[in-house]
Motif scaffolding. Structure first.
Motif, mmCIF file in Angstrom:
data_model
loop_
_atom_site.group_PDB
_atom_site.id
_atom_site.type_symbol
_atom_site.label_atom_id
_atom_site.label_comp_id
_atom_site.label_asym_id
_atom_site.label_seq_id
_atom_site.Cartn_x
_atom_site.Cartn_y
_atom_site.Cartn_z
ATOM 1 N N GLN A 153 0.831 -1.191 0.000
ATOM 2 C CA GLN A 153 0.000 0.000 0.000
ATOM 3 C C GLN A 153 0.874 1.254 0.000
ATOM 4 O O GLN A 153 2.054 1.214 0.362
ATOM 5 C CB GLN A 153 -0.945 0.015 1.202
ATOM 6 C CG GLN A 153 -1.967 -1.120 1.174
ATOM 7 C CD GLN A 153 -3.034 -0.955 2.238
ATOM 8 O OE1 GLN A 153 -3.349 0.146 2.653
ATOM 9 N NE2 GLN A 153 -3.589 -2.076 2.689
ATOM 10 N N SER A 154 0.289 2.382 -0.379
ATOM 11 C CA SER A 154 1.067 3.612 -0.512
ATOM 12 C C SER A 154 0.431 4.813 0.167
ATOM 13 O O SER A 154 0.909 5.936 0.006
ATOM 14 C CB SER A 154 1.274 3.932 -2.002
ATOM 15 O OG SER A 154 0.023 4.071 -2.656
ATOM 16 N N HIS A 169 -0.004 10.258 0.507
ATOM 17 C CA HIS A 169 0.350 9.232 -0.480
ATOM 18 C C HIS A 169 1.846 9.297 -0.733
ATOM 19 O O HIS A 169 2.389 10.381 -0.987
ATOM 20 C CB HIS A 169 -0.413 9.451 -1.788
ATOM 21 C CG HIS A 169 -0.113 8.424 -2.822
ATOM 22 N ND1 HIS A 169 0.910 8.558 -3.754
ATOM 23 C CD2 HIS A 169 -0.669 7.212 -3.064
ATOM 24 C CE1 HIS A 169 0.947 7.492 -4.521
ATOM 25 N NE2 HIS A 169 0.004 6.663 -4.138
#
Length: 248
Positions: A160-161, A176
């Motif tokens: 995930q980011s 992000h």
């Protein structure tokens, strides 16, 4: 007052400036502001201070009230207009422009850049030039002070980011990260009267060691690094750092 011409307010135009102080009200608490002002006044030691990205004057106004002559540089006329409207704001000189390249006359005992704003410069080159610009404004023995977060990469689950930092029934916000390029953005979603809005602000994160190298390239050397303005030692669990580099 010297407000030289500059076209564009960057990402801090009128819509952001209008609600900026309310949006970051926790950072206006007396204990938060007071701790920073105490350190900066001590570093100024009777000399002048230059604030990169002076904004609405959260730090500059109380520092000036301590008797420290403060000059500011900022990109956003909308933000500076809020500074001007506050008591004492019309007495602080502000030059409009980019903190990586804009210069003002004279030298200063301390140059400072707070509240993660070094990350608003979204390339390594721009951040390096910001350090060089700070060094060019310092008198011998003067200091450059940066307050900035430590990248929160350990909060990223595998694959995930994004890292959420605000979740309410009408507001969502998340950072992000692109770990390959050190690019990141803060993203805000808000629903008012059933209508949604979205805003994204880009940043470039860096680790303390990279900032130390930027300082060396600018002819500065690390004097102090704390986890906060109260002098708490910086360590592996620190969420931010306040770093002080000195011009020999």
């Amino acid at each position: 007052m010297s407000d030289s011409t500059y076209d564009g307010d960057g990402f801090f135009g009128e819509p952001v400036a209008a609600g900026y102080d309310d949006a970051v009200s926790d950072w206006f608490r007396p204990e938060v502001v007071g701790a920073a002002v105490e350190v900066l006044a001590g570093l100024a030691d009777g000399g002048r201070a230059l604030e990169f990205a002076i904004g609405t004057g959260r730090i500059a106004l109380p520092l000036a009230q301590r008797g420290v002559p403060v000059h500011g540089i900022d990109l956003s006329r909308a933000m500076v207009s809020r500074l001007r409207a506050k008591p004492g704001g019309d007495t602080i000189e502000v030059t409009m422009g980019d903190i990586a390249s804009t210069q003002v006359a004279g030298t200063f005992s301390v140059v400072y850049l707070v509240f993660n704003t070094i990350m608003n410069l979204t390339t390594q080159d721009a951040q390096v030039e910001c350090f060089r610009n700070a060094a060019a404004h310092l008198s011998p023995g003067g200091t450059f002070v940066v307050e900035v977060m430590v990248p929160e990469l350990r909060k990223l689950p595998a694959g995930q980011s994004a890292v959420p930092f605000r979740v309410t029934p009408t507001r969502w916000a998340f950072d992000h990260y692109d770990v390959a390029t050190q690019a990141m953005s803060s993203n805000y979603v808000e629903v008012v009267d059933g209508r949604g809005s979205y805003r994204s602000i880009p940043f470039r994160y860096a680790w303390p060691a990279e900032f130390d190298l930027m300082a060396r390239l600018a002819g500065l050397r690390l004097r102090e690094r704390w986890a906060d303005w109260d002098g708490t030692p910086f360590g592996s669990e620190s969420e931010k750092h306040v770093s002080v580099w000195e011009k020999p």
